[in-house]
Design a protein around this motif. Sequence first.
Motif, short mmCIF file in Angstrom:
data_model
loop_
_atom_site.label_atom_id
_atom_site.label_comp_id
_atom_site.label_asym_id
_atom_site.label_seq_id
_atom_site.Cartn_x
_atom_site.Cartn_y
_atom_site.Cartn_z
N MET A 1 47.53 38.00 -0.66
CA MET A 1 46.96 36.68 -0.54
C MET A 1 48.04 35.73 -0.05
SD MET A 1 45.07 34.41 -3.39
CE MET A 1 46.43 33.76 -4.31
N ILE A 2 47.68 34.88 0.85
CA ILE A 2 48.63 33.89 1.36
C ILE A 2 47.96 32.53 1.34
CG2 ILE A 2 48.00 34.25 3.76
CD1 ILE A 2 51.01 33.96 4.34
N GLN A 3 48.73 31.53 1.12
CA GLN A 3 48.20 30.18 1.08
C GLN A 3 47.62 29.81 2.43
OE1 GLN A 3 47.72 28.61 -1.55
NE2 GLN A 3 49.15 29.41 -3.02
N ILE A 4 46.68 28.90 2.44
CA ILE A 4 45.99 28.53 3.67
C ILE A 4 46.85 27.71 4.62
CG2 ILE A 4 44.93 26.41 2.83
CD1 ILE A 4 42.35 27.98 4.22
N THR A 5 48.01 27.26 4.16
CA THR A 5 48.92 26.51 5.03
C THR A 5 50.24 27.26 5.25
OG1 THR A 5 49.77 25.28 3.14
CG2 THR A 5 47.96 24.26 4.39
N ALA A 6 50.21 28.57 5.10
CA ALA A 6 51.42 29.38 5.27
C ALA A 6 51.14 30.56 6.19
CB ALA A 6 51.90 29.89 3.91
N SER A 7 52.21 31.09 6.77
CA SER A 7 52.10 32.23 7.66
C SER A 7 53.08 33.32 7.27
CB SER A 7 52.43 31.83 9.10
OG SER A 7 51.43 31.00 9.62
N VAL A 8 52.72 34.54 7.58
CA VAL A 8 53.61 35.67 7.46
C VAL A 8 53.69 36.28 8.86
CG1 VAL A 8 53.94 37.97 6.46
CG2 VAL A 8 53.00 36.13 5.07
N PHE A 9 54.91 36.53 9.31
CA PHE A 9 55.08 37.11 10.64
C PHE A 9 56.38 37.88 10.70
CE2 PHE A 9 56.88 32.90 10.73
CZ PHE A 9 58.06 33.05 11.44
N ILE A 10 56.55 38.64 11.75
CA ILE A 10 57.75 39.46 11.97
C ILE A 10 58.46 38.93 13.21
CG2 ILE A 10 58.59 41.76 12.56
CD1 ILE A 10 56.10 42.88 11.15
N ASN A 11 59.77 38.76 13.10
CA ASN A 11 60.55 38.39 14.27
C ASN A 11 62.03 38.56 13.96
OD1 ASN A 11 61.29 37.23 16.84
ND2 ASN A 11 59.31 36.21 16.79
N ASP A 12 62.86 38.19 14.90
CA ASP A 12 64.31 38.25 14.77
C ASP A 12 64.78 37.18 13.79
OD1 ASP A 12 67.03 38.58 15.20
OD2 ASP A 12 66.96 38.18 17.34
N ASN A 13 65.74 37.51 12.95
CA ASN A 13 66.29 36.56 11.98
C ASN A 13 67.49 35.86 12.61
OD1 ASN A 13 66.72 35.10 9.69
ND2 ASN A 13 67.75 36.75 8.60
N GLU A 14 67.21 34.92 13.48
CA GLU A 14 68.26 34.19 14.18
C GLU A 14 67.96 32.71 14.01
OE1 GLU A 14 70.33 32.00 16.76
OE2 GLU A 14 68.30 32.40 17.49
N SER A 15 68.94 31.93 13.53
CA SER A 15 68.70 30.53 13.17
C SER A 15 68.21 29.70 14.35
CB SER A 15 69.96 29.91 12.58
OG SER A 15 71.01 29.90 13.53
N GLY A 16 68.71 29.94 15.55
CA GLY A 16 68.23 29.20 16.71
C GLY A 16 66.75 29.44 16.97
N LEU A 17 66.33 30.68 16.78
CA LEU A 17 64.92 31.01 16.96
C LEU A 17 64.05 30.27 15.94
CD1 LEU A 17 62.80 32.68 18.48
CD2 LEU A 17 63.25 34.54 16.88
N HIS A 18 64.50 30.20 14.69
CA HIS A 18 63.75 29.47 13.66
C HIS A 18 63.65 27.98 14.02
CE1 HIS A 18 63.49 32.89 10.98
NE2 HIS A 18 64.77 33.13 11.22
N GLN A 19 64.73 27.42 14.51
CA GLN A 19 64.71 26.02 14.92
C GLN A 19 63.79 25.83 16.12
OE1 GLN A 19 68.81 24.97 15.55
NE2 GLN A 19 69.33 25.28 13.40
N ASP A 20 63.79 26.80 17.05
CA ASP A 20 62.88 26.73 18.20
C ASP A 20 61.43 26.74 17.74
OD1 ASP A 20 65.00 26.66 20.00
OD2 ASP A 20 64.91 28.82 20.42
N TYR A 21 61.11 27.62 16.78
CA TYR A 21 59.74 27.64 16.24
C TYR A 21 59.37 26.30 15.64
CZ TYR A 21 58.52 32.62 16.49
OH TYR A 21 58.19 33.88 16.91
N ASP A 22 60.25 25.75 14.82
CA ASP A 22 59.97 24.46 14.19
C ASP A 22 59.70 23.38 15.24
OD1 ASP A 22 60.29 25.58 11.66
OD2 ASP A 22 62.39 24.91 11.48
N ARG A 23 60.54 23.33 16.25
CA ARG A 23 60.38 22.31 17.30
C ARG A 23 59.10 22.54 18.11
NH1 ARG A 23 65.44 22.16 20.42
NH2 ARG A 23 64.61 24.05 21.34
N TRP A 24 58.87 23.80 18.48
CA TRP A 24 57.69 24.14 19.28
C TRP A 24 56.40 23.81 18.53
CZ3 TRP A 24 54.54 28.78 18.51
CH2 TRP A 24 53.61 28.99 19.52
#
Length: 101
Positions: free
Chosen positions: A1-24
């Motif tokens: 079960m996951i909250q309706i405002t949360a996501s689970v996904f698979i990707n590279d654990n790289e801080s720049g990528l996380h910041q890119d996701y947040d900005r995008w």
Amino acid sequence: MIQITASVFINDNESGLHQDYDRWLEELVPFNSGTDPVSGGYLHNRTDEDNADAHHKRQIMGREVVVIAEGKLRLGPWEHLFYYEFDGRRRKRVLVKVIGE
């Protein structure tokens, strides 16, 4: 079960990528606590909520992943499993369900 405002996904654990996701995601679906759709507000926020953007961001990023096949964890060498909460103002819980033998 996951909250309706949360996501689970698979990707590279790289801080720049996380910041890119947040900005995008913020560019695609900006936080706006207003309720007037003409001025950029969300109709959902008329329900005394201010998290419409979190619902949309969750829809974009997805809600579940499959990481086990044939009894083994199936992640690539750079892949990690992530839980993103887009509306962090409430207590949440995560349930991990394992299906199989």
